[in-house]
Design a protein around this motif. Sequence first.
Motif, mmCIF file in Angstrom:
data_model
loop_
_atom_site.group_PDB
_atom_site.id
_atom_site.type_symbol
_atom_site.label_atom_id
_atom_site.label_comp_id
_atom_site.label_asym_id
_atom_site.label_seq_id
_atom_site.Cartn_x
_atom_site.Cartn_y
_atom_site.Cartn_z
ATOM 1 N N GLY A 118 -2.969 0.813 -11.010
ATOM 2 C CA GLY A 118 -4.237 0.182 -10.734
ATOM 3 C C GLY A 118 -4.921 0.734 -9.508
ATOM 4 N N TYR A 119 -5.871 -0.046 -9.004
ATOM 5 C CA TYR A 119 -6.651 0.379 -7.840
ATOM 6 C C TYR A 119 -5.803 0.413 -6.572
ATOM 7 N N SER A 120 -4.840 -0.504 -6.480
ATOM 8 C CA SER A 120 -4.094 -0.619 -5.228
ATOM 9 C C SER A 120 -2.580 -0.537 -5.379
ATOM 10 N N LYS A 121 -2.060 -0.502 -6.602
ATOM 11 C CA LYS A 121 -0.606 -0.499 -6.765
ATOM 12 C C LYS A 121 -0.180 0.096 -8.094
ATOM 13 N N VAL A 122 1.088 0.453 -8.156
ATOM 14 C CA VAL A 122 1.701 0.933 -9.391
ATOM 15 C C VAL A 122 2.552 -0.190 -9.964
ATOM 16 N N VAL A 123 2.451 -0.395 -11.284
ATOM 17 C CA VAL A 123 3.237 -1.428 -11.957
ATOM 18 C C VAL A 123 4.212 -0.754 -12.914
ATOM 19 N N GLN A 124 5.500 -1.102 -12.783
ATOM 20 C CA GLN A 124 6.543 -0.534 -13.630
ATOM 21 C C GLN A 124 7.380 -1.642 -14.241
ATOM 22 N N GLU A 125 8.039 -1.290 -15.337
ATOM 23 C CA GLU A 125 8.985 -2.213 -15.954
ATOM 24 C C GLU A 125 10.380 -1.912 -15.414
ATOM 25 N N GLU A 141 -0.853 7.782 -5.240
ATOM 26 C CA GLU A 141 -1.666 8.111 -6.416
ATOM 27 C C GLU A 141 -2.677 7.030 -6.762
ATOM 28 N N VAL A 142 -2.572 5.858 -6.157
ATOM 29 C CA VAL A 142 -3.529 4.796 -6.490
ATOM 30 C C VAL A 142 -4.868 5.080 -5.818
ATOM 31 N N LYS A 143 -5.931 4.504 -6.352
ATOM 32 C CA LYS A 143 -7.278 4.887 -5.956
ATOM 33 C C LYS A 143 -7.598 4.595 -4.491
ATOM 34 N N ASN A 144 -7.240 3.409 -4.000
ATOM 35 C CA ASN A 144 -7.647 3.085 -2.634
ATOM 36 C C ASN A 144 -6.934 3.959 -1.601
ATOM 37 N N VAL A 145 -5.701 4.356 -1.880
ATOM 38 C CA VAL A 145 -4.997 5.255 -0.970
ATOM 39 C C VAL A 145 -5.586 6.657 -1.057
ATOM 40 N N SER A 151 -11.227 10.613 2.557
ATOM 41 C CA SER A 151 -12.297 10.336 3.517
ATOM 42 C C SER A 151 -12.013 10.938 4.893
ATOM 43 N N GLY A 152 -10.756 11.252 5.173
ATOM 44 C CA GLY A 152 -10.402 11.806 6.469
ATOM 45 C C GLY A 152 -10.528 10.809 7.598
ATOM 46 N N LYS A 153 -10.531 9.529 7.271
ATOM 47 C CA LYS A 153 -10.702 8.499 8.292
ATOM 48 C C LYS A 153 -9.518 8.491 9.252
ATOM 49 N N TYR A 154 -8.330 8.757 8.730
ATOM 50 C CA TYR A 154 -7.136 8.770 9.564
ATOM 51 C C TYR A 154 -6.551 10.185 9.600
ATOM 52 N N LYS A 155 -6.014 10.553 10.735
ATOM 53 C CA LYS A 155 -5.426 11.883 10.879
ATOM 54 C C LYS A 155 -4.143 12.008 10.077
ATOM 55 N N LYS A 156 -3.358 10.943 10.042
ATOM 56 C CA LYS A 156 -2.095 10.971 9.325
ATOM 57 C C LYS A 156 -2.253 10.387 7.924
ATOM 58 N N PHE A 161 -1.358 5.123 3.576
ATOM 59 C CA PHE A 161 -0.374 4.475 2.714
ATOM 60 C C PHE A 161 -0.091 3.043 3.182
ATOM 61 N N ILE A 162 -0.260 2.822 4.495
ATOM 62 C CA ILE A 162 -0.070 1.459 5.014
ATOM 63 C C ILE A 162 -1.048 0.499 4.346
ATOM 64 N N LEU A 163 -2.265 0.996 4.058
ATOM 65 C CA LEU A 163 -3.262 0.169 3.370
ATOM 66 C C LEU A 163 -2.750 -0.265 2.002
#
Length: 383
Positions: A118-125, A141-145, A151-156, A161-163
């Motif tokens: 999804g937009y913010s997470k991966v769902v697995q069985e 691989e999720v969209k928001n990450v 965007s280059g907002k963060y250097k690291k 990924f914390i988001l």
Amino acid sequence: MRTLFLSPKLRWVFLLILTLSPILLVFLSFSNTASLKDEFDQTSNDRVQQLEEAVEELQKQLVEEKDLEKDLTDTLKKYKKIIIKRSKAPAPAPTYEGKILDCQEIDRIKITQNIAQGYSKVVQEGQLGDKYYAVKSASYEVKNVKDCVNSGKYKKREDCFILGSYQVLKEAMMLRQLQHPNIVRLLGLCVRSENSSPLIHERGVTVVEELGTPVLLHILGEMIFRSKVEVCLDLARLLHYLVDTPLGSVAITDWRDEQFVLVAGEMKLADVDGLNSKEPPCDKDMKCLINDLPSGLKCAQNMECPGTNAKTNLLHARTHFLQPLLGSGIPIEFFKHTSNLLQDLDKANLDAEDLVERLEDLMKFIDSYTQPPPLDIAKDYQY
């Protein structure tokens, strides 16, 4: 023996006193009686006045009690229907106090397949023993990450990924507070770090929930009519709960059908990290609008529009589920009940509680209509 000698003058005085003493006694007696009578009359008057005041006070209290009784009776009549309606509503979901899976147990889960990204997470069985779970975690691989990295907002890169990890953790916290039969249950939580890994025992944040079948509206549309009504009733009960939750009135912001799953045939909300518990603000004219149209709600002192979340939920529920499922393919015998329900919902004549009651009545009507009549066995039938 000496004889008492009285002079003639004293003798006449003494005789006069003896003669007048009865009269004096009568006069004194009359005076005392009159005085006592006056005192008695005064006392009686005072007592009568006190009694009259007491009676007047009792009458006043009686009138006040009658007014109070009338107010109480009116109040009971006012809330009688509400009490009856709420008694028909589903009981609040019991607080889930069961032990959830910890990190050690989650590490033993075997990932069997990917379900969704999804937009913010991966769902697995995932499988543990003979049970299957939905396993959710963050990923690059999720969209928001991805958007954050590009965007280059963060250097690291890890900072983005914390988001994603926050979104996963937020869902777990929401599920701990929002517990209802039509919301998936939180079954496990492990928080270790901010790492990302395909290996479950190396992931930073992992959430385990009930596993269900993703809802697809076109598949629901192929069900028999009673099953459609049942799905709509599940949704209505969810909306009724969201009107007043531990977080306040909550709005569903994402109404895509894949946000819901079917667990043992019961429809449940599966993605809760996007729920919103803040009512929208009033506009500059202190009006409450929904889709830029007057909502009939009043602007509160805090410049918010209480009740908007609940009304918006009903509006979206009608558009995305109720109308598509109940608006076509209605058996002729249920057409009147169903069309009246949709019309009242379209005119905003129903709230979530009313919707639950109307759908429950429709279910009872369907069941009573389709229930086969009892067998008519002859009395003289020999077994």
